[in-house]
Design a protein around this motif. Structure first.
Motif, PDB file in Angstrom:
ATOM      1  N   PHE A  62      82.575  47.701  30.752  1.00 33.27           N
ATOM      2  CA  PHE A  62      84.013  47.875  31.101  1.00 33.27           C
ATOM      3  C   PHE A  62      84.779  48.297  29.890  1.00 33.27           C
ATOM      4  O   PHE A  62      86.186  48.939  30.024  1.00 33.27           O
ATOM      5  N   THR A  63      84.339  47.823  28.769  1.00 26.46           N
ATOM      6  CA  THR A  63      84.965  48.326  27.655  1.00 26.46           C
ATOM      7  C   THR A  63      84.404  49.339  26.648  1.00 26.46           C
ATOM      8  O   THR A  63      84.729  50.328  25.924  1.00 26.46           O
ATOM      9  N   GLU A  73      80.267  50.942  37.956  1.00 23.09           N
ATOM     10  CA  GLU A  73      79.178  50.340  38.574  1.00 23.09           C
ATOM     11  C   GLU A  73      79.420  48.744  38.543  1.00 23.09           C
ATOM     12  O   GLU A  73      80.101  48.263  37.685  1.00 23.09           O
ATOM     13  N   ALA A  74      78.603  47.909  39.231  1.00 19.18           N
ATOM     14  CA  ALA A  74      78.916  46.332  39.272  1.00 19.18           C
ATOM     15  C   ALA A  74      78.166  45.902  37.934  1.00 19.18           C
ATOM     16  O   ALA A  74      78.694  44.919  37.365  1.00 19.18           O
ATOM     17  N   PRO A 219      76.538  37.146  32.118  1.00 22.79           N
ATOM     18  CA  PRO A 219      75.951  37.832  33.528  1.00 22.79           C
ATOM     19  C   PRO A 219      75.937  39.118  33.325  1.00 22.79           C
ATOM     20  O   PRO A 219      76.947  39.857  32.605  1.00 22.79           O
ATOM     21  N   ALA A 220      74.897  39.576  33.712  1.00 25.44           N
ATOM     22  CA  ALA A 220      74.856  41.007  34.024  1.00 25.44           C
ATOM     23  C   ALA A 220      75.660  41.759  34.796  1.00 25.44           C
ATOM     24  O   ALA A 220      75.951  42.923  34.604  1.00 25.44           O
ATOM     25  N   ILE A 221      76.004  41.375  35.667  1.00 26.00           N
ATOM     26  CA  ILE A 221      76.976  41.540  36.817  1.00 26.00           C
ATOM     27  C   ILE A 221      78.169  40.610  36.660  1.00 26.00           C
ATOM     28  O   ILE A 221      77.993  39.407  36.915  1.00 26.00           O
ATOM     29  N   ASP A 222      79.233  40.903  36.331  1.00 26.30           N
ATOM     30  CA  ASP A 222      80.662  40.267  35.936  1.00 26.30           C
ATOM     31  C   ASP A 222      81.172  39.936  37.368  1.00 26.30           C
ATOM     32  O   ASP A 222      81.693  40.933  38.137  1.00 26.30           O
ATOM     33  N   PRO A 223      81.106  38.618  37.854  1.00 29.90           N
ATOM     34  CA  PRO A 223      81.384  38.179  39.276  1.00 29.90           C
ATOM     35  C   PRO A 223      82.914  38.563  39.301  1.00 29.90           C
ATOM     36  O   PRO A 223      83.419  39.126  40.415  1.00 29.90           O
ATOM     37  N   LEU A 224      83.903  38.313  38.231  1.00 30.74           N
ATOM     38  CA  LEU A 224      85.272  38.387  38.421  1.00 30.74           C
ATOM     39  C   LEU A 224      85.667  39.988  38.709  1.00 30.74           C
ATOM     40  O   LEU A 224      86.397  40.245  39.362  1.00 30.74           O
ATOM     41  N   ALA A 225      84.838  40.578  37.818  1.00 27.62           N
ATOM     42  CA  ALA A 225      85.182  42.224  37.586  1.00 27.62           C
ATOM     43  C   ALA A 225      84.695  42.858  39.044  1.00 27.62           C
ATOM     44  O   ALA A 225      85.408  43.629  39.472  1.00 27.62           O
ATOM     45  N   ARG A 226      83.738  42.138  39.763  1.00 27.82           N
ATOM     46  CA  ARG A 226      83.318  42.637  40.962  1.00 27.82           C
ATOM     47  C   ARG A 226      84.315  42.350  42.018  1.00 27.82           C
ATOM     48  O   ARG A 226      84.573  43.362  42.703  1.00 27.82           O
ATOM     49  N   ALA A 237      92.745  47.975  39.190  1.00 30.12           N
ATOM     50  CA  ALA A 237      91.381  47.330  39.024  1.00 30.12           C
ATOM     51  C   ALA A 237      90.901  47.749  37.581  1.00 30.12           C
ATOM     52  O   ALA A 237      90.454  46.661  36.684  1.00 30.12           O
ATOM     53  N   HIS A 238      90.695  48.901  37.454  1.00 33.29           N
ATOM     54  CA  HIS A 238      90.125  49.379  36.247  1.00 33.29           C
ATOM     55  C   HIS A 238      90.593  48.763  34.886  1.00 33.29           C
ATOM     56  O   HIS A 238      89.924  48.179  33.858  1.00 33.29           O
ATOM     57  N   PRO A 239      92.012  48.929  34.570  1.00 32.07           N
ATOM     58  CA  PRO A 239      92.669  48.439  33.615  1.00 32.07           C
ATOM     59  C   PRO A 239      92.659  47.363  33.296  1.00 32.07           C
ATOM     60  O   PRO A 239      92.393  46.593  32.123  1.00 32.07           O
TER      61      PRO A 239
END
Length: 496
Positions: A62-63, A73-74, A219-226, A237-239
């Motif tokens: 994400f960064t 992607e998740a 985590p490989a998949i960020d639960p908060l981001a998801r 969402a993205h910013p």
């Protein structure tokens, strides 16, 4: 005589930074002409070069992804092929791939004050011929290490070993390690990435290290981001996810710097919890230096710990006495049997891709220059380079640099300036190292890099929040920056 091609902006490097710079330039200055010179034959830079098993991002995507084309992607931690494809897709989608000149290794760039432009000389690796271009602004996005070979220290008795000794920077695609005994020398990000991947097929993998590194699991998949991306529209969402990820990394680094004992204890506790009872964490995962004195190794979902717990791999902390025909004899007297040795011994730093700079015929000696806002050099006009964060995502810093350059070019257009150059401070010494890390690859290359001052704008903060304000909002014509409306005016300024 063949006329030399001229472009407004010349970008060196078609990796993550160079493609990002070109995309932002095309979007914000669509009338500007530009070209990208790439020494290799493909887009992607690091993410095309490195092909070792399990290669992945050591920052969240994400960064590490572009702000103008968010990672959707998740997975927060992505594999190398996915990152390579992401960069290529971005270049094609924005049309900047058509501006790339492959096989163009830049040898030299010479600034001429009379014409107020750079002449850049490149060698074509496919034909051997030399070509020249001129440009108004030169942007070097070639990374910080040698692409043709990594750091390869002399390993005692290596010639006696009958198996292959591999450097991850140039991994043989036909290497077969199924059922083999593998020793990985090293303790950095590459080694901790390789160990779980190799262990899936190998008989056994040993990571042999002289000194431990700090390891941090995410985590490989960020639960908060998801969750955020599911609940909010993409434009919000993205910013938000990007800033969250940047802030987490910034806070982690600041805590390591300000509360090193507490963070050491926290990281140790995490390792003790993840590894089997009785595992000697203090020998193998408790470095003698402070957290973030060297770059911290990210392991997604604790994969390194899980592999060690499974028994398919182990860590040995010792020194090499000598190679034998079938392994490595250690200083402790122990012998590690091996069919394959992987020397994950690090990178060789190379400033500006090895190109030389000259201003009006006088060669620029990088250690004599002073860094300006982490992206320009004192005494070097119309020039910037990109060096990303070591304590956060590379792209966060690259993005700030590119946006600053675009702001600077807009100001120069508006005021009729042809030259912009930082001038070194005279009221305080510029005696600080370019990077304050004790990592071997950094220490080996510091003498070839510019110096820093003790205060802004001559010091890079390695703090994304602070840098965001400086690079996006601070005055472009503030302390340290000199402008001229013509080459003649610039030469008069220099003479006085």
């Amino acid at each position: 005589m063949t006329e030399v091609e001229h472009v407004d902006v010349l970008i060196v490097g078609a990796g993550l930074s160079g493609i990002g710079a070109a995309c932002m330039l095309r979007e914000e200055r669509p009338s500007a002409t530009f070209a990208i010179l790439e020494a290799r034959d493909a887009i992607g830079g690091t993410w095309d070069l490195f092909r070792y098993p399990g290669v992945r991002s050591d920052s969240d995507m994400f960064t590490l992804g572009y702000s103008f084309r968010p990672w959707k992607e998740a997975r927060a931690i992505a594999d190398g092929p996915s990152i390579r494809q992401y960069i290529r897709d971005t270049a094609a989608e924005r049309g900047v791939d058509r501006a790339i000149r492959f096989h163009h290794r830049v040898l030299a760039a010479d600034w001429d004050s009379e014409s107020a432009r750079w002449t850049v000389t490149a060698e074509r690796s496919d034909t051997g011929e030399q070509v020249q271009l001129t440009c108004f602004w030169l942007s070097v996005c070639s990374g910080y290490y040698r692409y043709d070979h990594g750091h390869e220290p002399t390993l005692p008795g290596q010639e006696r070993f009958v198996g292959p000794v591999i450097h991850p920077q140039h991994w043989p695609q036909d290497l077969e390690w199924t059922g083999k005994r593998v020793v990985v020398i090293g303790s950095g990000a590459t080694a901790v990435t390789l160990l779980p991947s190799l262990a899936e097929l190998a008989q056994h993998v040993t990571m042999l290290q002289r000194t431990p590194s700090y390891v941090f699991s995410l985590p490989a998949i960020d639960p908060l981001a998801r969750l955020v991306m599911r609940l909010l529209p993409p434009r919000l969402a993205h910013p938000l996810v990007r800033w969250k990820s940047a802030l987490v990394a910034t806070v982690l680094y600041e805590l390591c710097q300000r509360r090193p004992k507490a963070m050491r204890a926290l990281l140790r506790k995490s390792a003790v919890k993840a590894l089997p009872d009785g595992y000697d964490v203090d020998v193998h995962f408790n470095p003698p230096y402070g957290p973030w004195d060297q770059r911290m190794c990210l392991i997604p979902d604790g994969d390194l710990y899980k592999t060690l717990s499974s028994g398919r791999a182990d860590v040995v902390t010792d020194h090499i006495a000598t190679f034998t025909e079938h392994g490595i004899e250690l200083a402790s007297g122990r012998t590690l049997e091996a069919d394959i040795v992987v020397a994950a011994t690090g990178l060789s730093m190379l400033a500006l891709g090895g190109m030389s700079l000259a201003v009006d015929g006088v060669k620029v000696n990088l250690p004599d220059t002073v860094l300006y806002k982490g992206m320009m050099l004192s005494g070097v006009p119309n020039f910037n380079f990109v060096f990303g964060y070591t304590n956060n995502s590379w792209t966060l810093r690259a993005d700030l640099v590119s946006r600053y350059v675009l702001r600077l070019l807009a100001l120069m257009d508006a005021r009729g300036y042809e030259v912009a150059m930082p001038t070194a401070p005279t009221d305080a010494p510029a005696d600080q190292p370019y990077l304050d890390l004790s990592s071997g690859y950094v220490q080996r290359g510091l003498d070839e890099l510019p110096r820093q001052g003790r205060r802004a704008p001559w010091r890079m903060h390695h703090n994304y929040v602070r840098d965001s304000f400086i690079m996006r909002r601070s005055a472009l014509d503030g302390e340290g920056m000199t402008f001229a409306r013509s080459g003649d005016e610039f030469r008069r300024q220099q003479a006085s």
